[in-house]
Write an enzyme that holds these catalytic residues in place. Structure first.
Site, PDB file in Angstrom:
ATOM      1  CG  HIS A 128      58.531  75.739 -12.904  1.00 31.73           C
ATOM      2  ND1 HIS A 128      58.088  74.584 -13.511  1.00 31.73           N
ATOM      3  CD2 HIS A 128      58.069  76.757 -13.683  1.00 31.73           C
ATOM      4  CE1 HIS A 128      57.381  74.898 -14.592  1.00 31.73           C
ATOM      5  NE2 HIS A 128      57.356  76.203 -14.723  1.00 31.73           N
TER       6      HIS A 128
ATOM      7  NE  ARG B 105      52.124  74.745 -13.606  1.00 28.03           N
ATOM      8  CZ  ARG B 105      52.479  75.703 -14.456  1.00 28.03           C
ATOM      9  NH1 ARG B 105      51.626  76.677 -14.751  1.00 28.03           N
ATOM     10  NH2 ARG B 105      53.678  75.712 -15.004  1.00 28.03           N
TER      11      ARG B 105
ATOM     12  NE  ARG C 211      58.861  74.228 -19.336  1.00 23.35           N
ATOM     13  CZ  ARG C 211      57.766  74.648 -18.697  1.00 23.35           C
ATOM     14  NH1 ARG C 211      57.478  75.930 -18.633  1.00 23.35           N
ATOM     15  NH2 ARG C 211      56.976  73.784 -18.063  1.00 23.35           N
TER      16      ARG C 211
ATOM     17  CB  CYS D  80      59.922  81.063 -16.381  1.00 21.98           C
ATOM     18  SG  CYS D  80      59.065  82.052 -15.162  1.00 21.98           S
TER      19      CYS D  80
ATOM     20  CD  GLN E  97      60.552  77.986 -17.359  1.00 21.95           C
ATOM     21  OE1 GLN E  97      59.365  77.798 -17.561  1.00 21.95           O
ATOM     22  NE2 GLN E  97      61.352  78.462 -18.296  1.00 21.95           N
TER      23      GLN E  97
ATOM     24  CG  ASP F  70      58.883  84.044 -12.322  1.00 24.35           C
ATOM     25  OD1 ASP F  70      57.947  84.291 -13.118  1.00 24.35           O
ATOM     26  OD2 ASP F  70      58.819  83.129 -11.463  1.00 24.35           O
TER      27      ASP F  70
HETATM   28  N1   CP Z   1      56.670  78.998 -17.621  1.00 25.40           N
HETATM   29  C1   CP Z   1      55.573  78.267 -17.411  1.00 25.40           C
HETATM   30  O1   CP Z   1      55.583  77.260 -16.720  1.00 25.40           O
HETATM   31  O2   CP Z   1      54.457  78.713 -18.068  1.00 25.40           O
HETATM   32  P1   CP Z   1      52.963  78.246 -17.811  1.00 25.40           P
HETATM   33  O3   CP Z   1      52.596  78.684 -16.424  1.00 25.40           O
HETATM   34  O4   CP Z   1      52.159  78.934 -18.860  1.00 25.40           O
HETATM   35  O5   CP Z   1      52.898  76.758 -17.944  1.00 25.40           O
HETATM   36  N1  NVA Z   2      56.748  82.018 -10.245  1.00 23.82           N
HETATM   37  C1  NVA Z   2      55.687  81.849 -11.209  1.00 23.82           C
HETATM   38  C2  NVA Z   2      56.123  80.955 -12.328  1.00 23.82           C
HETATM   39  C3  NVA Z   2      55.108  80.771 -13.412  1.00 23.82           C
HETATM   40  C4  NVA Z   2      55.568  79.828 -14.483  1.00 23.82           C
HETATM   41  C5  NVA Z   2      54.478  81.292 -10.514  1.00 23.82           C
HETATM   42  O1  NVA Z   2      54.624  80.380  -9.708  1.00 23.82           O
HETATM   43  O2  NVA Z   2      53.373  81.789 -10.757  1.00 23.82           O
END
Ligand code: CP
Ligand code: NVA
Length: 303
Positions: free
Chosen positions: A130, A103, A290, A262, A133, A222
């Site tokens: 992502h 990430r 997930r 998400c 997700q 989101d």
């Molecule tokens: N939806 C998601 O990816 O959650 P986190 O940021 O908690 O991993």
């Molecule tokens: N769009 C959000 C998704 C989190 C899972 C972010 O990038 O923070």
């Protein structure tokens, strides 16, 4: 040849269906309490430049359930691109591990990791997309609807990384996908054009949330401010207010519409308590999935 999972389009349409089928099988194994040690003795290195609850816990638990082991490398541990060059980290982690999940902020970094790693790299979220997700999301839609025919997804909010993954999915599986966003918060134009050019799905961008959700099978939202955009939080709160998913908006969508997010959710901003805790919400099934879907992705990439 190792395979990476950086964008949903790294899988063919048939492979996406295969991953969804495997996810369902693995979910049943968990429910029955049957061992399914498909990655016994394997290790997954998990790089996190940003916070996470779902991604970290589901990958770590999932790897354990498959008989393997996952290592958490937080922002202070390896200093990706700062203490050490991205390509050197890619080579290094490939010496010790069978899989890498990352990430990161900059999408280029996940591409660079994948280019230099000799093991499969999985995208656990970048500023651009992502994919894990949205694979879990479509699996959840399939579970709840029983099929994916005549699917209309309306995403209400920012044309962000999660929405981008919906566009990648729409290049493979047919759907009507609508984004209702404030002006200036549209998704990546090239990606929208590429998705339209694929000719698989219909893509519409709207600035009218009420109109956009009509007849939707899924109303998805989101956060208004993604990780890394914290300076814009106040401005975004103001601009996105008309795009809040509340009971009124869900009424415009209709009773058939599921509510998805998400997570993490900012209750009272992009969604009200009434909606996220209401009967149309499937956000915790979505979060649970997930686990199952990422296990299926890891098994698939491992051959
Ligand atoms: N939806 C998601 O990816 O959650 P986190 O940021 O908690 O991993
Ligand atoms: N769009 C959000 C998704 C989190 C899972 C972010 O990038 O923070």
């Amino acid at each position: 040849m190792k395979r990476d999972f950086l964008h949903i389009t790294d899988l063919t349409r048939d492979e996406i269906h295969e991953v969804l089928e495997l996810s369902a099988r693995l979910k049943k194994e968990v429910q029955k309490g049957s061992p399914h040690l498909l990655l016994q003795g394997k290790t997954l290195a998990m790089i996190f430049q940003k916070p996470s609850a779902r991604t970290r816990v589901s990958f770590e638990a999932g790897m354990y359930q498959l008989g393997g082991h996952a290592l958490y490398l937080g922002p202070a541990d390896i200093g990706l691109g700062k203490r050490e060059a991205v390509k050197d980290i890619a080579r290094l982690l490939s010496c010790y591990n069978d899989l890498i999940m990352a990430r990161v902020f900059d999408h280029e970094h996940i591409l660079e990791l994948a280019q230099h790693a000799t093991v499969s790299v999985i995208n656990g979220l970048t500023d651009f997309n992502h994919p894990c997700q949205v694979m879990a999301d479509i699996f959840t839609v399939l579970e709840h609807r029983g099929h994916l025919d005549d699917l209309k997804i309306t995403f209400v909010g920012d044309g962000n990384n999660v929405f981008h993954s919906w566009l990648f999915l729409a290049q493979r599986l047919p759907m009507e996908i609508v984004l209702a966003c404030p002006e200036g918060y549209e998704p990546d134009e090239e990606l929208v054009e590429a998705t339209r050019a694929e000719g698989v799905s219909q893509v519409n961008i709207s600035h009218d949330a009420r109109e956009a959700v009509r007849g939707a099978d899924v109303v998805y939202t989101d956060v208004w401010t993604s990780m890394g955009q914290e300076e814009e939080v106040e401005e975004r709160k103001r601009i996105f207010q008309p795009f809040q998913v509340n009971s009124d908006l869900m009424k415009s969508a209709g009773d058939q519409a599921f509510f998805m997010h998400c997570l993490p959710a900012h209750r009272g901003d992009e969604v009200t308590d009434e909606v996220i805790d209401g009967p149309q919400s499937i956000v915790f099934d979505e979060a649970e999935n997930r686990l199952h879907v990422q296990k299926a992705i890891m098994v698939t990439l491992s051959g």
